[in-house]
Design a protein around this motif. Structure first.
Motif, PDB file in Angstrom:
ATOM      1  N   TYR A 251       0.807  -1.221   0.000  1.00 47.66           N
ATOM      2  CA  TYR A 251       0.000   0.000   0.000  1.00 47.66           C
ATOM      3  C   TYR A 251       0.841   1.273   0.000  1.00 47.66           C
ATOM      4  N   ARG A 252       2.132   1.170   0.321  1.00 44.92           N
ATOM      5  CA  ARG A 252       2.979   2.365   0.420  1.00 44.92           C
ATOM      6  C   ARG A 252       2.939   3.211  -0.861  1.00 44.92           C
ATOM      7  N   PRO A 253       3.151   2.630  -2.062  1.00 43.47           N
ATOM      8  CA  PRO A 253       3.123   3.479  -3.259  1.00 43.47           C
ATOM      9  C   PRO A 253       1.753   4.106  -3.528  1.00 43.47           C
ATOM     10  N   VAL A 254       0.675   3.484  -3.068  1.00 42.10           N
ATOM     11  CA  VAL A 254      -0.654   4.099  -3.204  1.00 42.10           C
ATOM     12  C   VAL A 254      -0.700   5.380  -2.383  1.00 42.10           C
ATOM     13  N   TRP A 255      -0.251   5.290  -1.133  1.00 42.49           N
ATOM     14  CA  TRP A 255      -0.231   6.476  -0.282  1.00 42.49           C
ATOM     15  C   TRP A 255       0.695   7.543  -0.854  1.00 42.49           C
ATOM     16  N   SER A 273       4.040  11.280   7.429  1.00 40.15           N
ATOM     17  CA  SER A 273       4.728  10.184   6.757  1.00 40.15           C
ATOM     18  C   SER A 273       3.752   9.035   6.562  1.00 40.15           C
ATOM     19  N   TYR A 274       4.169   8.056   5.771  1.00 44.32           N
ATOM     20  CA  TYR A 274       3.336   6.875   5.579  1.00 44.32           C
ATOM     21  C   TYR A 274       3.111   6.153   6.900  1.00 44.32           C
ATOM     22  N   GLU A 275       4.167   6.047   7.693  1.00 40.63           N
ATOM     23  CA  GLU A 275       4.049   5.371   8.981  1.00 40.63           C
ATOM     24  C   GLU A 275       3.072   6.117   9.895  1.00 40.63           C
ATOM     25  N   ASP A 276       3.116   7.439   9.853  1.00 33.52           N
ATOM     26  CA  ASP A 276       2.194   8.241  10.642  1.00 33.52           C
ATOM     27  C   ASP A 276       0.755   8.028  10.174  1.00 33.52           C
ATOM     28  N   TYR A 277       0.576   7.945   8.863  1.00 32.76           N
ATOM     29  CA  TYR A 277      -0.747   7.700   8.277  1.00 32.76           C
ATOM     30  C   TYR A 277      -1.294   6.339   8.721  1.00 32.76           C
ATOM     31  N   VAL A 278      -0.475   5.316   8.661  1.00 28.41           N
ATOM     32  CA  VAL A 278      -0.918   3.982   9.058  1.00 28.41           C
ATOM     33  C   VAL A 278      -1.272   3.946  10.538  1.00 28.41           C
ATOM     34  N   GLU A 279      -0.513   4.648  11.357  1.00 29.63           N
ATOM     35  CA  GLU A 279      -0.727   4.606  12.790  1.00 29.63           C
ATOM     36  C   GLU A 279      -1.876   5.499  13.237  1.00 29.63           C
ATOM     37  N   ARG A 280      -1.957   6.741  12.743  1.00 21.26           N
ATOM     38  CA  ARG A 280      -2.876   7.714  13.342  1.00 21.26           C
ATOM     39  C   ARG A 280      -4.124   7.998  12.510  1.00 21.26           C
ATOM     40  N   LEU A 284      -7.085   1.236   7.349  1.00 22.35           N
ATOM     41  CA  LEU A 284      -6.919  -0.125   7.843  1.00 22.35           C
ATOM     42  C   LEU A 284      -5.922  -0.829   6.938  1.00 22.35           C
ATOM     43  N   ILE A 285      -4.649  -0.774   7.313  1.00 24.99           N
ATOM     44  CA  ILE A 285      -3.560  -1.344   6.522  1.00 24.99           C
ATOM     45  C   ILE A 285      -2.812  -2.328   7.404  1.00 24.99           C
ATOM     46  N   GLY A 286      -2.761  -3.600   6.987  1.00 27.66           N
ATOM     47  CA  GLY A 286      -2.020  -4.569   7.782  1.00 27.66           C
ATOM     48  C   GLY A 286      -2.623  -5.953   7.698  1.00 27.66           C
ATOM     49  N   SER A 287      -2.248  -6.777   8.638  1.00 28.61           N
ATOM     50  CA  SER A 287      -2.777  -8.148   8.707  1.00 28.61           C
ATOM     51  C   SER A 287      -4.201  -8.107   9.232  1.00 28.61           C
ATOM     52  N   PRO A 288      -4.966  -9.186   9.052  1.00 29.94           N
ATOM     53  CA  PRO A 288      -6.323  -9.211   9.629  1.00 29.94           C
ATOM     54  C   PRO A 288      -6.338  -8.920  11.126  1.00 29.94           C
ATOM     55  N   ALA A 289      -5.401  -9.486  11.867  1.00 25.50           N
ATOM     56  CA  ALA A 289      -5.377  -9.256  13.314  1.00 25.50           C
ATOM     57  C   ALA A 289      -5.146  -7.780  13.631  1.00 25.50           C
TER      58      ALA A 289
END
Length: 371
Positions: A251-255, A273-280, A284-289
């Motif tokens: 998903y990184r290049p999409v962001w 940043s991308y990491e900030d976007y995923v966290e805050r 919903l980016i990641g594993s199902p869990a």
């Protein structure tokens, strides 16, 4: 918990390849995504309404009518119907017709809408947009209850013993109120005892949670049963893979592509940043869990029972998009359905009156409690 797939029908270059589909291709893609959403088991499919670039969702009733003909069970949402821009009588005619063509699968999310260009197109000012939205909603709501109406409108010619046809299929219909940044839409929803749908896309969780808290307080102030509160919430993006690192790097290049397009357009960057976007962000980016855990985190603050994710690939390949949606239904949705309650009315159509010869007096607020 229930799940919607929603599109605003953005018509822009792919954030990775740069290719822009034709208008015809884009509409076909929307319809096929709706068919796919039903096949995979989503509870609803939503189409936005915008009247400015880069959107081509200016006629959601037409799009949803076509989707109604291609599907059988999935509920059809507007996201949102911009009542501040519309003649409520014309809007009623269109949506009552769509309600019949869909067999009573329509649910409305209404709101004033965003964007200066579309506001200028319809000669709506920032000063009068909220009053227009409230008036149009009241006229629309009354017409759905009784298609013969007298109303001293301010923003359209007054109605004197006006008859408006057809009668709707669902009587009453469930109307959600879309909320992004303002207390006006939240208060309107609470006043009428209607459910709230939080945009929950642009910013971190805090401002949305504050508005939802305000909604709950105003709901009580208006004397409604707290057990009947219903909240929906959006997400800023979605991609899941069983391997969390694969999900993140896919998903990184999409962001990155979307962020570059926003910078070129002068849109302020909320996440650094991308990491900030995923966290805050609500993405919903990641594993199902990881996704299940994040939805629960948001649920702790929102108490929402309906969640929407993006219906469009939006930079992913069609294969990646479909695989991710399938994973959502196989590994994510079942857990969330078990662990987070449905809306207080369950799911499906509000109470329906099969006779078209009488006009019911049931109010929208009563429908929320009993539908």
């Amino acid at each position: 918990m229930r799940f919607l797939a929603i599109t605003l029908i953005v018509h822009a270059p792919d954030p990775i390849t740069g290719r822009q589909p034709t208008t015809h291709e884009r509409f076909n893609e929307v319809v096929e995504n709706a068919v796919l959403a039903e096949q995979l088991g989503f509870d609803g499919f939503g189409v936005g309404e915008r009247h400015e670039r880069p959107f081509i969702s200016s006629s959601p009733t037409v799009v949803l009518s076509h989707i109604a003909a291609r599907t059988r069970a999935i509920r059809l949402f507007t996201a949102v119907t911009t009542l501040s821009l519309l003649d409520p009588v014309r809007a009623y005619e269109d949506y009552a017709t769509l309600d019949h063509l869909s067999g009573g699968r329509l649910e409305l999310i209404i709101g004033k809408g965003n964007g200066a260009a579309q506001r200028e197109l319809f000669n709506v000012t920032p000063q009068d947009q909220w009053a227009r939205n409230a008036e149009s909603f009241e006229v629309f709501r009354q017409l759905w209850q009784d298609n013969q109406i007298t109303y001293d409108t301010q923003f359209r010619p007054p109605l004197r013993d006006a008859e408006v046809w057809p009668l709707p299929y669902q009587r009453p219909i469930r109307i959600w109120h879309g909320s992004a940044t303002s207390q006006e839409s939240v208060d309107l929803a609470a006043r009428y005892g209607d459910p709230l749908f939080s945009a929950n896309v642009t910013n971190p969780v805090e401002p949305y949670a504050e508005l939802i808290d305000y909604y709950r307080q105003r709901w009580l102030d208006y004397g409604h049963d707290p057990a009947q509160i219903a909240v929906g919430a959006g997400t800023a993006g979605y991609y899941s893979h069983r391997d969390s690192q694969v999900a993140l790097e896919t998903y990184r290049p999409v962001w990155e592509g979307n962020s570059a397009a926003q910078r070129r357009a002068g849109v302020p960057q909320v996440f650094t940043s991308y990491e900030d976007y995923v966290e805050r962000s609500s993405a919903l980016i990641g594993s199902p869990a990881q996704i299940i855990e994040k939805v629960h985190r948001y649920h702790e603050q929102f108490g929402h029972s309906v969640l929407h994710i993006h219906a469009d690939a939006g930079g992913l390949t069609q294969e990646q998009h479909r695989d991710s949606l399938e994973l959502f239904q196989s590994d994510i949705a079942p857990t969330l359905r078990r662990e987070i309650p449905d809306p207080p009315w369950g799911w499906g159509s509000p109470a329906q009156d099969g006779s078209l010869d009488t006009v019911p007096t049931t109010t929208a607020s009563h429908a929320l409690a009993t539908g």
